[in-house]
Design an enzyme around this catalytic site. Structure first.
Site, short mmCIF file in Angstrom:
data_model
loop_
_atom_site.label_atom_id
_atom_site.label_comp_id
_atom_site.label_asym_id
_atom_site.label_seq_id
_atom_site.Cartn_x
_atom_site.Cartn_y
_atom_site.Cartn_z
N GLY A 94 -72.54 40.27 40.14
CA GLY A 94 -71.61 39.51 39.52
C GLY A 94 -71.16 40.37 38.25
O GLY A 94 -71.63 41.39 37.92
N CYS B 237 -77.75 44.58 42.18
CA CYS B 237 -76.67 44.57 40.89
C CYS B 237 -77.18 43.69 39.78
O CYS B 237 -78.14 43.96 39.28
CB CYS B 237 -75.48 44.55 41.50
SG CYS B 237 -74.01 45.39 40.24
N TYR B 238 -76.23 43.12 39.47
CA TYR B 238 -76.42 42.14 38.27
C TYR B 238 -77.77 40.97 38.60
O TYR B 238 -78.55 41.02 37.64
CB TYR B 238 -75.34 40.98 38.08
CG TYR B 238 -75.72 39.95 37.04
CD1 TYR B 238 -75.49 40.23 35.91
CD2 TYR B 238 -76.09 38.53 37.74
CE1 TYR B 238 -75.71 39.14 34.78
CE2 TYR B 238 -76.46 37.64 36.75
CZ TYR B 238 -76.31 37.88 35.24
OH TYR B 238 -76.66 37.05 34.42
N HIS C 44 -75.01 48.32 46.21
CA HIS C 44 -74.26 47.31 46.69
C HIS C 44 -74.55 47.83 48.61
O HIS C 44 -73.91 48.45 48.98
CB HIS C 44 -73.26 46.94 46.62
CG HIS C 44 -72.81 46.34 45.48
ND1 HIS C 44 -72.78 45.06 45.35
CD2 HIS C 44 -72.39 46.66 44.22
CE1 HIS C 44 -72.55 44.59 44.13
NE2 HIS C 44 -72.38 45.51 43.41
N GLU D 244 -74.32 45.58 50.93
CA GLU D 244 -73.61 45.02 51.88
C GLU D 244 -72.28 45.54 52.21
O GLU D 244 -71.64 45.10 53.06
CB GLU D 244 -73.29 43.49 51.15
CG GLU D 244 -72.54 43.54 50.05
CD GLU D 244 -73.25 43.48 48.65
OE1 GLU D 244 -74.34 44.43 48.76
OE2 GLU D 244 -72.74 43.23 47.43
N ASP E 232 -60.09 27.52 65.35
CA ASP E 232 -61.10 26.46 64.62
C ASP E 232 -61.13 25.18 65.37
O ASP E 232 -62.10 24.66 65.63
CB ASP E 232 -61.09 26.49 63.03
CG ASP E 232 -60.91 27.85 62.49
OD1 ASP E 232 -61.57 28.97 63.04
OD2 ASP E 232 -60.40 27.94 61.34
N LYS F 131 -65.62 32.99 60.44
CA LYS F 131 -64.66 33.40 61.47
C LYS F 131 -65.25 34.08 62.53
O LYS F 131 -65.20 33.31 63.76
CB LYS F 131 -63.49 33.72 60.85
CG LYS F 131 -62.14 33.66 61.54
CD LYS F 131 -61.51 32.52 61.35
CE LYS F 131 -60.23 32.01 62.27
NZ LYS F 131 -59.67 31.01 61.78
#
Ligand code: XMP
Length: 511
Positions: free
Chosen positions: A55, A82-83, A169, A171, A227, A367
């Site tokens: 963050g 991280c944060y 990070h 991710e 969708d 998605k």
């Protein structure tokens, strides 16, 4: 069946959705929740593990988002990113320090690969660092398991309490094998099994929808987009003919699209489908209108009017089906970015339809997971991988006034472009491509004749998020073929141009 769950506490990081996706890619269901979720709620959800996101805040900030210490006493493994790592340190009595300089970019991180978090890694790995504050001293009971040249504690662990922190990070794609760090956390530390797969999601959803709806009636606005199509088929598998779909064909769809939608849903899935052909009604309303925002407004309003009339004919229904997906749900809580164009989707319908409850079967899916669900349900690939198409359809790709003749020109030119992209096997690598009918007429020559006809613009972009994108470098010979076919096969077009602007500064659509 209750799924294994990983809770992701949102501290405002920009990659939060990516964390959730990476966890799900490991076949473990994940949910993003606000950082200040109550301890009771966490207990109720009974997660196998908790991840704190990064963050923009500093733990020293007055309004810094914080959680309570109790969360670390639940006996549930926690990974702070991280944060998240800095906060864990701050709360558990370690020391966070302010650096003068931000460390940013893929950085060599020396790690201790005897930690279960780093099983299978080399001693040095390239991970993305993006931080200013850092952990100077790890809290009591923790040990250092990673560092960079400018960050003494890039990773830490308290194996006994199953608490882990990483400054980098994992991710993002910039972190090499980053997903493996998440996988290690899930399987080595949280002891997840990883049995969340789309086929079981489909099975569970159908069962759940059957129980919820029983023999009551549901109504779905089908646009032909991914969708609403997947939501409709899922519902029809659960409740069959008690589902009615209304498909509004406003004439602004691409060539043959209306018929294709009808064919798939009526013939293949035997769904109760009402196709409302209302092209004339829309063209009348749009007659003489040239302003794009006004076009959007008129189409949005008319869409609701027609749907309302059709829904009235059906009478009160118990459920209104909406194709809401997970990014819609988690994005909606955040601040609004400035409105560049007013988007028109079917989200405004609930105010105008007589129903008792909304049902959103795709609410928890990203998605790509919606697409997997579509394939699992047997929806044809070309629909499942359909490129995005704006709600107001071709109306915004015709610059200036919309007429039936102009619509036909655009439909035919667009069809040729799409056909040639598919022939060249580029349809999966270019994320969005279409033709635009510019309002520009110019002089040309055909045979011995002077012509004064329209210019078609071709647009093709490569993007992952549709917020930014680059123009696609389509090979010249393919562009040449498209151009020559369009001027030869489509009357009233004598010139074709290719848009070589990226987004920003341009947008993807022309309007
Ligand atoms: P722009 O033109 O703003 O478009 O770069 C970004 C993406 O959004 C699509 N788009 C829409 N999608 N309803 C939608 O569902 C709309 O009204 C709408 N307008 C634009 C556009 O096609 C592109 O993919």
């Amino acid at each position: 069946m209750k799924n294994e769950l990983i809770l992701i506490l949102d501290f405002g990081g920009q990659y939060n959705q990516l964390i959730a996706r990476r966890v799900r890619e490991c076949n473990v269901y994940s949910e993003i929740v606000p950082y200040n979720i109550s301890i009771n709620k966490i207990k109720e959800k009974n997660p196998k593990g908790i991840i704190f996101t990064g963050g923009p805040a500093s733990v020293f900030g007055k309004d810094a988002p914080k959680c309570t210490q109790e969360i670390f006493d639940l006996g549930i493994p926690v990974l702070g990113i991280c944060y998240g790592m800095q906060l864990m340190t701050y709360i558990l009595g370690g020391k966070v320090a302010k650096a003068n300089k931000r460390e940013y970019g893929t950085t060599d991180v020396k790690i201790d690969n005897s930690s279960p978090l780093f099983e299978g890694f080399n001693n040095v790995n390239g991970f993305l660092m993006s931080h200013t504050d850092y952990v100077d001293t790890v809290p009591e009971g923790f040990k250092n398991i990673g560092s960079t040249s400018s960050c003494p504690n890039a990773a830490m662990e308290n194996a006994e309490r199953k608490l882990y922190g990483i400054q980098f990070h994992p991710e993002v794609n910039h972190s090499i094998n980053g997903t493996k760090v998440i996988e290690n956390f899930l399987f080595n530390i949280c002891n997840c099994k990883g049995d969340w797969v789309i086929s079981s999601f489909v099975e569970d959803s159908i069962k759940m929808l059957k129980e919820k709806i029983g023999d009551k009636k549901a109504l779905c606005a089908l646009s032909g987009g991914v969708d609403s199509s997947v939501a409709a088929v899922l519902l029809s598998k659960a409740i069959g003919k008690n589902l009615t779909c209304i498909f509004l064909d406003h004439g602004l769809l691409r060539k043959n699209e209306g018929d294709e939608v009808e064919e798939i849903f009526k013939k293949q899935f035997d769904i109760n489908l009402i196709r409302v052909n209302c092209k004339d009604r829309f063209l009348n309303k749009l007659s003489g209108i040239t302003d794009p925002e006004q076009k959007r407004k008129i189409i949005g309003e008319e869409f609701i009017r027609v749907f309302e009339e059709e829904a009235k004919k059906i009478g009160t229904v118990d459920f209104l089906v909406q194709g809401t997906i997970y990014p819609d749900v988690i994005e909606s809580g955040l601040g609004k970015s400035s409105v560049i164009k007013s988007h028109h989707n079917v989200g405004g319908l609930p105010d105008y339809v007589d129903f008792k409850e909304i049902v959103e079967p795709l609410r928890d899916l990203f998605k790509d997971e919606v697409r997997k669900t579509g394939l699992e349900l047997g929806i044809p690939e070309n629909l499942v991988f359909r490129q995005p198409f704006p709600g107001p359809g071709l109306a915004i790709r015709i610059i200036g006034e919309i007429t039936d003749d102009k619509l036909n020109i655009l439909k035919n030119a667009d069809y040729i472009f799409r056909e040639e992209i598919a022939n060249a096997n580029l349809h999966k690598s270019i994320n969005q491509y279409f033709a635009v009918l510019t309002n520009l007429k110019s002089v040309g020559v055909m045979g011995d004749e002077r012509t004064y006809d329209y210019t078609i613009a071709l647009r093709a972009v490569e993007t992952t998020d549709f917020m930014t994108g680059t123009w696609s470098k389509i090979p010249y010979d393919i562009l040449e073929k498209v151009s020559s076919r369009i001027v030869n096969e489509v009357n009233h077009v004598n010139r074709v141009v290719y848009d070589i602007t990226s987004k920003p500064p341009a947008t993807i659509e022309w309007e």
